[in-house]
Design an enzyme around this catalytic site. Structure first.
Site, short mmCIF file in Angstrom:
data_model
loop_
_atom_site.label_atom_id
_atom_site.label_comp_id
_atom_site.label_asym_id
_atom_site.label_seq_id
_atom_site.Cartn_x
_atom_site.Cartn_y
_atom_site.Cartn_z
N GLU A 284 0.84 -1.20 0.00
CA GLU A 284 0.00 0.00 0.00
C GLU A 284 0.87 1.25 0.00
O GLU A 284 0.59 2.23 -0.69
CB GLU A 284 -0.93 -0.01 1.22
CG GLU A 284 -2.23 0.70 1.00
CD GLU A 284 -3.23 0.36 2.11
OE1 GLU A 284 -4.16 -0.39 1.84
OE2 GLU A 284 -3.05 0.85 3.24
N GLU A 287 2.17 1.83 -3.35
CA GLU A 287 1.09 2.31 -4.22
C GLU A 287 0.80 3.80 -3.95
O GLU A 287 0.66 4.59 -4.90
CB GLU A 287 -0.16 1.46 -3.98
CG GLU A 287 -1.22 1.69 -5.05
CD GLU A 287 -2.50 0.90 -4.76
OE1 GLU A 287 -2.46 -0.05 -3.95
OE2 GLU A 287 -3.53 1.26 -5.35
N CYS A 310 -8.02 -2.21 3.71
CA CYS A 310 -7.83 -3.44 4.47
C CYS A 310 -9.07 -3.86 5.24
O CYS A 310 -9.06 -4.89 5.88
CB CYS A 310 -6.64 -3.34 5.41
SG CYS A 310 -6.27 -1.71 5.92
N SER A 330 -7.03 1.82 -2.69
CA SER A 330 -5.83 1.04 -2.98
C SER A 330 -6.26 -0.35 -3.42
O SER A 330 -7.29 -0.86 -2.99
CB SER A 330 -4.99 0.95 -1.70
OG SER A 330 -4.18 -0.19 -1.75
N LYS A 369 -14.94 -10.40 7.83
CA LYS A 369 -13.86 -11.24 7.31
C LYS A 369 -14.37 -12.62 6.92
O LYS A 369 -13.80 -13.28 6.07
CB LYS A 369 -12.75 -11.37 8.36
CG LYS A 369 -12.06 -10.05 8.67
CD LYS A 369 -10.89 -9.79 7.74
CE LYS A 369 -10.35 -8.38 7.78
NZ LYS A 369 -10.15 -7.81 9.09
N GLU A 372 -15.52 -12.11 3.58
CA GLU A 372 -14.39 -11.88 2.68
C GLU A 372 -13.76 -13.21 2.23
O GLU A 372 -13.36 -13.36 1.07
CB GLU A 372 -13.33 -11.01 3.38
CG GLU A 372 -12.29 -10.47 2.40
CD GLU A 372 -11.15 -9.73 3.09
OE1 GLU A 372 -10.71 -8.71 2.56
OE2 GLU A 372 -10.70 -10.18 4.17
N GLU A 377 -12.57 -14.09 -5.79
CA GLU A 377 -11.24 -13.67 -6.23
C GLU A 377 -10.16 -14.06 -5.23
O GLU A 377 -8.97 -13.96 -5.53
CB GLU A 377 -11.21 -12.17 -6.55
CG GLU A 377 -11.55 -11.20 -5.43
CD GLU A 377 -13.04 -10.94 -5.22
OE1 GLU A 377 -13.87 -11.80 -5.56
OE2 GLU A 377 -13.38 -9.87 -4.67
N CYS A 514 -10.90 -1.75 14.29
CA CYS A 514 -11.10 -3.17 14.59
C CYS A 514 -11.21 -3.46 16.09
O CYS A 514 -11.81 -4.45 16.48
CB CYS A 514 -9.98 -4.00 13.99
SG CYS A 514 -9.83 -3.80 12.21
S1 SF4 Z 1 -13.45 -5.25 12.44
FE1 SF4 Z 1 -14.64 -3.61 11.50
S2 SF4 Z 1 -13.07 -2.08 11.03
FE2 SF4 Z 1 -11.99 -3.99 11.34
S3 SF4 Z 1 -11.83 -4.94 9.33
FE3 SF4 Z 1 -13.67 -5.77 10.28
S4 SF4 Z 1 -15.34 -4.45 9.53
FE4 SF4 Z 1 -13.40 -3.36 9.20
#
Ligand code: SF4
Ligand code: SF4
Ligand code: SF4
Ligand code: FES
Lengths: 595, 162
Positions: A284, A287, A310, A330, A369, A372, A377, A514
Site C-alpha cells: 500500500e 502504491e 484493508c 488502494s 472477514k 471476505e 477472487e 477493529c
Molecule cells: S473489524 Fe470492522 S473495522 Fe476492522 S476490518 Fe472488520 S469491519 Fe473493518
C-alpha cells in the site's frame, strides 16, 4: 447551562438541564436496569427509544411511571427507583417480553452473555404467567451473520447502528404490534441486501437475535484431521480484547497467552496477521507513493486521494454505495487475505505441502472477514486462501471448550517466519493505525531519511473524522481518517463532489476501528472499553523492538526469496485485488407485454 | 455478490418518477408518495418501493417498513372484485367474523390476499357507518347488508360469469 437539584431514592444529586433521570442516577451509582437504551458516549452514539420500559421509575406527583432513560430531570423532582410499584411494573414488563421469547437458554449462542437473560436472573423470574402465541420468523443465514428474529425484543439498537451510525440502511422496523420485527427490505435475507457485514448490529444486539455464523466446529474438525496442516493467524485487535472473555480488565494485552492457547489447541503453525499487515504496508505504501509521484508530476490519469482497503466491511460499503469511484481505493488486499495467499504459496512451498492439504484459519475481531473469505477472487481452483475466519468471541469459546485455563497460561512466542511483526502492524487494530504505519514507511522510502520519532500523535484519537498534515521533508502530505461508515460516507461524498484535498485517507468500518469490531467481546454499551483496548494497542507497539514495517526481517526475506519487490507482477497477482460495482440498478423491462 | 437488479416497465417508471417529483423528491413526503403510487398501480410491489426509495434517497428497508406499518398500503394486487367485511363493533357482534371465515373458506385465501385467478381479494374493514345493516359486506362498490354465513355463496354467485 442551568443546574438543578433532584432527589433520587432520598439522595440529592445536582445535574445540568437536559440530563435524564437515568444519567442522574448513574452519577451517584444508583443502578437502574435498562434494555433498549444504549449509550456509547465516546463514540457519540446514544439510543433512547423509550420502548422497553424496563427502566421505569416513580416520579412524585406523576400518575404514571416514567421511563428513566427518556425522561429529563426537573428541578426539585423526587424519584424512587425501587418502590414496590416500580418493581412490580418491571417484572410485568419482563414477563410479557419473555412470554414471546423461546425458552432455549441452555443451547442458545448468547447464553451467559445475553442482556435479557441477565435481566431475568436479576429479577428472579421463575415462571412466566402469561401464555401467549409466540411469533415465529424464518431464520436467515448469510456468510457472516445469523438472524433469528424469534429472539428479537425490538429494542431497535441494530436499526440505530445500521441506519444512523453506519448509514447503510439495511435494517428497518417492519409491521406493527405483535408482528413487528427488524428486517431488511421485503424480509429478504441479508445476503440479498446491501449489508456490509460490518457486524455493528451484532455487537449491540442484547439477545441472540443477531449473532455471527459460528465456524468453530469446522475449525475443530480441521484440527482433528491428520491429513491437514492447520495454520492460524491472529489479527492485531484480538490480543487487546481476548482477555476480557476470561475476566481480565479491558485493555489487558494477552498476546503471549493467546499464542500459548493456540498451541495447546494444536494448530500446526501459530502465525500472526501482523506479519501480513507489514506486508500490506509494503504494497500500500508503494502504491500511495507511486500514485502521489505521478499526480505531482502532472499525470492526469491518476486520482487522489488513495483510500486504504484493508477493511472488508468498508470495501463492501463502497462497492454498493460508491461504485462510481472504484478506482480510488488502494488495490492492496486486506492483511487477512495477503496472509492466506502467502501461506498457501510461499509457505506451502517451504514446508512442501499442497495447498489442498493446508487449512488456513484466521482469528479476527470482525465478522465481515467471514464473508471476505467467500469472495471468489480470493481462491485458487475453488480452494480459498483463507478457509475459516473465526471471531475473538469464537476463539474464546474454543479455548473454554478445550478446558484450557487461559489465565494461567505461560506466555509463548509466535512461530517463524510468518509470526514476525513490527509495532507498525500492531496498530492496524485501531482507527488511525493503518495510516500511521503507512506514514512511517512511506516517509522513509520517499525522503530517504530516517524518522527521528515514529509516533504520529496527530493521527491518533477517537473522533469520528480526523485530519492531519504530515511534513514529508517539505511536502505537506494531507491525511484524512474516518471510522464508522457514516463518517466514511461524509469523506466519500466530499471526494465525489471534488471538494476533498486529502492525499490519503484511512477508513475502517467499525467505530474505533477493529478494536470495536463486530466480532470482539461485547462491550455491553460501555465505550470506555474501546479506549482501553486502543491504549493497549499503542502500548504493544511501543514495546516492539522494530516499529517500521519495511524493517521486518521476515518481510525483507519474503521479497528477496519470493516476491521480488513491492508491486512486482507476482506481488500484484497474490497481494492485490479488484473491486466490483454493486449499486442497485433499475432496468427497463421490455419483454412484458402491455395488457 | 452481483448487483441487485430491479425490473420495471418504462411507462411505469416514468409515472413513478413524476409522482416523486411532484413531491420534490422530499423524503418527508414518503407516505404521500406511496399513497399516490398505490392510487396509480393499485398496490405497491417491491419494484415500486425500490424506485421510490431511490428517488427520495431513503433506504428501501425504510420504505418497506412504512408500507408494512400502515394497513392501508398493500403489496398484493387487489382482486377485480375486492371484498371487504366490516369488522366494526356492531358487525362483529352480529357475526361478521363468521361471514369473513366463510369467504376465506370458499375462496381459499386468507385476509389480505387475492385469489389465483385475480378475481377476488378479501380485506377486513373498519366500521363503514352502516351499522343498521350489520354485518356489512362490500364487493367493489356494492354494499350487502345483514349478511349471514350461508348468504356468502349467493353473493359470490353474482360474480360467477363476470
Ligand atoms: S473489524 Fe470492522 S473495522 Fe476492522 S476490518 Fe472488520 S469491519 Fe473493518
Ligand atoms: S452488518 Fe452492518 S451493514 Fe449489515 S445489517 Fe448489520 S449494521 Fe447493517
Ligand atoms: S435484532 Fe437484536 S438489536 Fe435488533 S431490535 Fe431485535 S433484539 Fe434489538
Ligand atoms: S431502557 Fe428505558 S425504555 Fe428501554
Amino acid at each position: 447551562m442551568e443546574k438543578m437539584k433532584i432527589k433520587i431514592d432520598n439522595r440529592v444529586v445536582e445535574v445540568e438541564e437536559g440530563t435524564t433521570i437515568l444519567e442522574a442516577a448513574r452519577k451517584i451509582d444508583i443502578d437502574i436496569p435498562t434494555l433498549c437504551y444504549m449509550n456509547l458516549g465516546d463514540m457519540g452514539i446514544e439510543h433512547k427509544p423509550g420502548g422497553c420500559r424496563i427502566c421505569v421509575v416513580e416520579v412524585e406527583g406523576r400518575r404514571n411511571l416514567a421511563p428513566s432513560c427518556a425522561t429529563d430531570c426537573h428541578d426539585g423532582m423526587e424519584v424512587k427507583t425501587h418502590s414496590i410499584r416500580v418493581l412490580n411494573a418491571r417484572r410485568t414488563v419482563m414477563e410479557l417480553m419473555l412470554s414471546d421469547h423461546p425458552f432455549e437458554c441452555l443451547t442458545c449462542a448468547k447464553s451467559g452473555n445475553c442482556d435479557l437473560q441477565s435481566m431475568a436472573i436479576k429479577f428472579g423470574i421463575r415462571e412466566v404467567p402469561y401464555e401467549g402465541e409466540k411469533s415465529t420468523y424464518k431464520p436467515d443465514t448469510s456468510p457472516s451473520i445469523l438472524r433469528d428474529m424469534d429472539k428479537c425484543i425490538m429494542c431497535r439498537r441494530c436499526e440505530k447502528m445500521c441506519n444512523e451510525v453506519q448509514t447503510v440502511g439495511v435494517l428497518s422496523g417492519i409491521n406493527r404490534g405483535f408482528e413487528s420485527v427488524v428486517a431488511p427490505a421485503f424480509e429478504r435475507n441479508l445476503d440479498h441486501s446491501e449489508c456490509t457485514y460490518c457486524g455493528q448490529c451484532v455487537a449491540v444486539c442484547p439477545t441472540a437475535a443477531l449473532t455471527e455464523v459460528d465456524h468453530t466446529n469446522q475449525v475443530l474438525r480441521a484440527l482433528a484431521d491428520p491429513t491437514k496442516t492447520v495454520v492460524v493467524q491472529t489479527a492485531p485487535a484480538v490480543r487487546a480484547a481476548l482477555g476480557e472473555e476470561f475476566g481480565m480488565e479491558p485493555g489487558t494485552l494477552v498476546t503471549g497467552k493467546m499464542v500459548a492457547a493456540l498451541k495447546q489447541l494444536e494448530f500446526d503453525y501459530v502465525f500472526d496477521t501482523d506479519f501480513a499487515a507489514d506486508l500490506t504496508i509494503m504494497e500500500e505504501g508503494a502504491e500511495i507513493l507511486g500514485r502521489l509521484g505521478k499526480f505531482l508530476s502532472g499525470d492526469k490519469s491518476v486520482k487522489l486521494p488513495v483510500l486504504t482497503s484493508c477493511c472488508p466491511g468498508w470495501v463492501n460499503f463502497f462497492e454498493y454505495h460508491f461504485s462510481d469511484m472504484l478506482d480510488i481505493p488502494s488495490t492492496a488486499r486486506s492483511p487477512q487475505q495477503m496472509f492466506g495467499a502467502i501461506a498457501k504459496t510461499y509457505f506451502a512451498e517451504k514446508i512442501k505441502k499442497d495447498r489442498k492439504d493446508m487449512v488456513v484459519v484466521s482469528i479476527m475481531p470482525c465478522v465481515a472477514k467471514k464473508y471476505e473469505c467467500t469472495r471468489e477472487e480470493f481462491a485458487t481452483d475453488n480452494n480459498p486462501d483463507v478457509d475459516f475466519s473465526i471471531s475473538t468471541r469464537e476463539l474464546a469459546n474454543l479455548i473454554k471448550r478445550a478446558n484450557i485455563d487461559f489465565n494461567k497460561l505461560p506466555d509463548e512466542e509466535f512461530d517463524g517466519p510468518m509470526g514476525e511483526s513490527t509495532g507498525a502492524s500492531v496498530i492496524f487494530g485501531t482507527t488511525g493505525g493503518v495510516i500511521e504505519a503507512a506514514t512511517r514507511s512511506a516517509y522513509e522510502m520517499h525522503t530517504g531519511k530516517k524518522l527521528e520519532k515514529v509516533d504520529f500523535d496527530q493521527l491518533r484519537g477517537m473522533e469520528g473524522i480526523r485530519e492531519a498534515t504530515v511534513d514529508f521533508d517539505g511536502f505537506p502530505l494531507k491525511i484524512g481518517i474516518a471510522h464508522g461508515l457514516g463518517n466514511a460516507r461524509k469523506l466519500l461524498e466530499d471526494i465525489r463532489a471534488g471538494k476533498s484535498e486529502f492525499h490519503a485517507i484511512e477508513i475502517m468500518a467499525c467505530p474505533g476501528g477493529c478494536i470495536g469490531g463486530g466480532g470482539q467481546p461485547l462491550h455491553h454499551g460501555n465505550s470506555a472499553i474501546l479506549k482501553a483496548r486502543q491504549k493497549a494497542i499503542y502500548q504493544e507497539d511501543a514495546g516492539k523492538p522494530i516499529r517500521k514495517s519495511h524493517e521486518n526481517p521476515s518481510i525483507i526475506k519474503l521479497y528477496e526469496d519470493f516476491l521480488g519487490e513491492p508491486m512486482s507482477e507476482k506481488a500484484h497477482h497474490l497481494l492485490h485485488t479488484r473491486y466490483f460495482g454493486r449499486a442497485r440498478q433499475i432496468v427497463i423491462e421490455t419483454d412484458v407485454k402491455e395488457e | 455478490m452481483s448487483a441487485i437488479k430491479i425490473k420495471l416497465r418504462e411507462n411505469d417508471l416514468k409515472q413513478l418518477k413524476e409522482v416523486c417529483e411532484s413531491f420534490n423528491n422530499d423524503p418527508g413526503e414518503l407516505i404521500n408518495v406511496l399513497h399516490k403510487a398505490q392510487g396509480i398501480f393499485g398496490y405497491l410491489p417491491a419494484e415500486v418501493q425500490e424506485v421510490v426509495a431511490q428517488e427520495l434517497k431513503v433506504p428501501v428497508a425504510k420504505v418497506y417498513g412504512v408500507v408494512t406499518f400502515y394497513s392501508f398500503f398493500t403489496m398484493v394486487p387487489r382482486g377485480k372484485y375486492p371484498i371487504s367485511v366490516c369488522t366494526g363493533t356492531a358487525c362483529y357482534v352480529r357475526g361478521a367474523e363468521k361471514v369473513l371465515d366463510e369467504f376465506k373458506r370458499i375462496l381459499k385465501v386468507p385476509v389480505g390476499e387475492t385469489t389465483s385467478d385475480g378475481k377476488f381479494s378479501i380485506a377486513g374493514l373498519r366500521c363503514v357507518g352502516a351499522c343498521g345493516l350489520a354485518p356489512v359486506v362490500l364487493v367493489g362498490d356494492k354494499t350487502y347488508g345483514r349478511v349471514a354465513p350461508d348468504g356468502v355463496k349467493e353473493i359470490l354467485k353474482e360474480y360467477e360469469d363476470k
